[in-house]
Design a protein around this motif. Structure first.
Motif, PDB file in Angstrom:
ATOM      1  N   THR A  25      59.123  50.479 -82.319  1.00  0.00           N
ATOM      2  CA  THR A  25      57.905  52.409 -82.123  1.00  0.00           C
ATOM      3  C   THR A  25      58.636  52.635 -83.437  1.00  0.00           C
ATOM      4  O   THR A  25      57.561  53.265 -83.885  1.00  0.00           O
ATOM      5  CB  THR A  25      58.902  53.271 -80.925  1.00  0.00           C
ATOM      6  N   ALA A  55      57.723  59.879 -76.972  1.00  0.00           N
ATOM      7  CA  ALA A  55      57.343  59.346 -75.737  1.00  0.00           C
ATOM      8  C   ALA A  55      58.302  58.259 -75.800  1.00  0.00           C
ATOM      9  O   ALA A  55      58.210  57.912 -74.849  1.00  0.00           O
ATOM     10  CB  ALA A  55      55.738  58.591 -76.943  1.00  0.00           C
ATOM     11  N   CYS A  56      58.374  57.230 -76.495  1.00  0.00           N
ATOM     12  CA  CYS A  56      59.280  56.803 -76.379  1.00  0.00           C
ATOM     13  C   CYS A  56      60.201  56.847 -75.470  1.00  0.00           C
ATOM     14  O   CYS A  56      61.118  56.096 -75.121  1.00  0.00           O
ATOM     15  CB  CYS A  56      59.765  55.811 -77.611  1.00  0.00           C
ATOM     16  N   MET A  59      60.064  57.746 -71.610  1.00  0.00           N
ATOM     17  CA  MET A  59      59.991  56.892 -71.114  1.00  0.00           C
ATOM     18  C   MET A  59      61.365  56.153 -70.856  1.00  0.00           C
ATOM     19  O   MET A  59      61.991  55.459 -70.005  1.00  0.00           O
ATOM     20  CB  MET A  59      58.696  55.799 -71.958  1.00  0.00           C
ATOM     21  N   LEU A  82      58.561  59.627 -62.921  1.00  0.00           N
ATOM     22  CA  LEU A  82      57.593  58.964 -63.913  1.00  0.00           C
ATOM     23  C   LEU A  82      56.699  59.911 -64.231  1.00  0.00           C
ATOM     24  O   LEU A  82      55.736  60.027 -65.822  1.00  0.00           O
ATOM     25  CB  LEU A  82      56.679  58.042 -63.457  1.00  0.00           C
ATOM     26  N   PRO A  85      57.234  61.107 -69.038  1.00  0.00           N
ATOM     27  CA  PRO A  85      56.203  60.814 -69.420  1.00  0.00           C
ATOM     28  C   PRO A  85      55.236  60.878 -69.491  1.00  0.00           C
ATOM     29  O   PRO A  85      54.390  60.865 -70.558  1.00  0.00           O
ATOM     30  CB  PRO A  85      56.689  59.202 -69.245  1.00  0.00           C
ATOM     31  N   LEU A  89      52.861  62.725 -71.733  1.00  0.00           N
ATOM     32  CA  LEU A  89      51.093  62.107 -72.729  1.00  0.00           C
ATOM     33  C   LEU A  89      50.602  63.521 -72.418  1.00  0.00           C
ATOM     34  O   LEU A  89      49.836  63.741 -73.454  1.00  0.00           O
ATOM     35  CB  LEU A  89      51.207  61.235 -71.854  1.00  0.00           C
ATOM     36  N   THR A 120      50.565  58.117 -78.388  1.00  0.00           N
ATOM     37  CA  THR A 120      51.907  58.529 -77.012  1.00  0.00           C
ATOM     38  C   THR A 120      52.389  56.828 -76.310  1.00  0.00           C
ATOM     39  O   THR A 120      52.764  56.569 -76.017  1.00  0.00           O
ATOM     40  CB  THR A 120      51.224  59.572 -77.728  1.00  0.00           C
ATOM     41  N   VAL A 121      50.827  56.122 -76.079  1.00  0.00           N
ATOM     42  CA  VAL A 121      51.455  55.767 -75.751  1.00  0.00           C
ATOM     43  C   VAL A 121      51.624  54.118 -75.701  1.00  0.00           C
ATOM     44  O   VAL A 121      51.931  53.291 -75.206  1.00  0.00           O
ATOM     45  CB  VAL A 121      49.253  54.902 -74.818  1.00  0.00           C
ATOM     46  N   LEU A 124      54.859  54.776 -75.364  1.00  0.00           N
ATOM     47  CA  LEU A 124      55.336  54.394 -73.858  1.00  0.00           C
ATOM     48  C   LEU A 124      55.382  53.693 -73.013  1.00  0.00           C
ATOM     49  O   LEU A 124      56.282  52.792 -72.893  1.00  0.00           O
ATOM     50  CB  LEU A 124      54.284  55.353 -72.864  1.00  0.00           C
ATOM     51  N   CYS A 125      54.580  52.526 -74.027  1.00  0.00           N
ATOM     52  CA  CYS A 125      55.042  51.106 -73.671  1.00  0.00           C
ATOM     53  C   CYS A 125      56.584  50.388 -74.446  1.00  0.00           C
ATOM     54  O   CYS A 125      57.003  49.429 -73.044  1.00  0.00           O
ATOM     55  CB  CYS A 125      53.750  50.878 -74.987  1.00  0.00           C
ATOM     56  N   GLY A 128      58.885  51.483 -72.160  1.00  0.00           N
ATOM     57  CA  GLY A 128      59.337  50.846 -71.098  1.00  0.00           C
ATOM     58  C   GLY A 128      60.062  49.938 -70.766  1.00  0.00           C
ATOM     59  O   GLY A 128      59.515  49.505 -69.605  1.00  0.00           O
TER      60      GLY A 128
END
Length: 239
Positions: A25, A55-56, A59, A82, A85, A89, A120-121, A124-125, A128
């Motif tokens: 990240t 964000a990381c 998650m 969930l 997170p 966002l 941010t997305v 999150l990826c 997760g």
């Protein structure tokens, strides 16, 4: 390694998994942040990393709480981990709104706000455990923000300018003969009193060009040869 790249949020991630997610990240945020920093934008290197990292971590926290998900017959409520997170966002949307500024027809910060939301997305990826998805998304974002930006110099875009011309006894001046060779259109707005007390006719000019500065100078020079210009200002949009 294959399991590490494809498994989606295992219930018991190892410290190696968590460290790898955070490190990737930071790398992704740094790559995009350097591009924004080089462009002199408000949200640069450190801000982009912090947004993606927040964000990381959100998650990762949700991942660690997955084992507590659900409810038993002794409880009337259950915890949806969930939502944590997803709340992050949503919160980044307020940060993005803070970097967008509008002054008249000029708006700045739109691309920066979109970058913050996108990173941010990406965070999150990675948080997760979706390493491949996060890496591909980072690469695509870098291509869109850096190499594809060169398309701006190849494509013609619409430019707008405000023009005020002193009115003579003959009424509102006709600019069609002057502007037609330059492929520029003029839309009459209104009559206005200028500071020296004289009356001026306000127009909105529109034209397509690759070089806004050179075309604006050519238009102003052509109009000035046959009319008394009181004001000429270009309306621009910066991202």
């Amino acid at each position: 390694m294959s399991s590490f790249l494809t498994d989606a949020m295992p219930l018991t991630p190892s410290w190696w998994d968590i460290a790898a997610r955070i490190a990737l990240t930071v790398v992704a945020g740094g790559l995009i942040g350097l591009d924004r920093e080089r462009g002199g934008h408000v949200a640069g290197f450190r801000t982009t990393i912090l947004v993606a990292l927040a964000a990381c971590l959100a998650m990762i926290q949700a991942n660690l709480l997955l084992s507590t998900y659900g409810k038993t017959f002794n409880f009337f409520t259950q915890m949806d981990v969930l939502r944590f997170p997803l709340g992050v966002l949503t919160g980044v949307g307020f940060i993005g709104g803070g970097v967008i500024l509008r002054r008249g027809d000029t708006m700045t910060g739109v691309t920066t706000a979109a970058t913050m939301w996108f990173m941010t997305v990406v965070g999150l990826c990675f948080g997760g455990g979706q390493i491949v998805t996060g890496a591909v998304a980072t690469l695509v974002a870098f291509i869109v923000l850096s190499p594809m930006k060169q398309l701006d110099t190849w494509l013609r875009s619409e430019r707008k300018a405000t023009l005020v011309i002193y009115c003579s006894n003959s009424g509102i001046p006709d600019l069609s003969d002057v502007l037609s060779p330059l492929k520029c259109s003029a839309l009459f707005g209104s009559l206005k009193r200028i500071e020296d007390g004289r009356i001026g006719a306000a127009f909105e000019l529109r034209w397509l060009t690759k070089d806004p500065d050179a075309s604006a100078r050519a238009i102003l020079a052509a109009i000035s040869e046959s009319h008394d210009v009181a004001e000429f200002s270009i309306q621009s949009t910066t991202t």
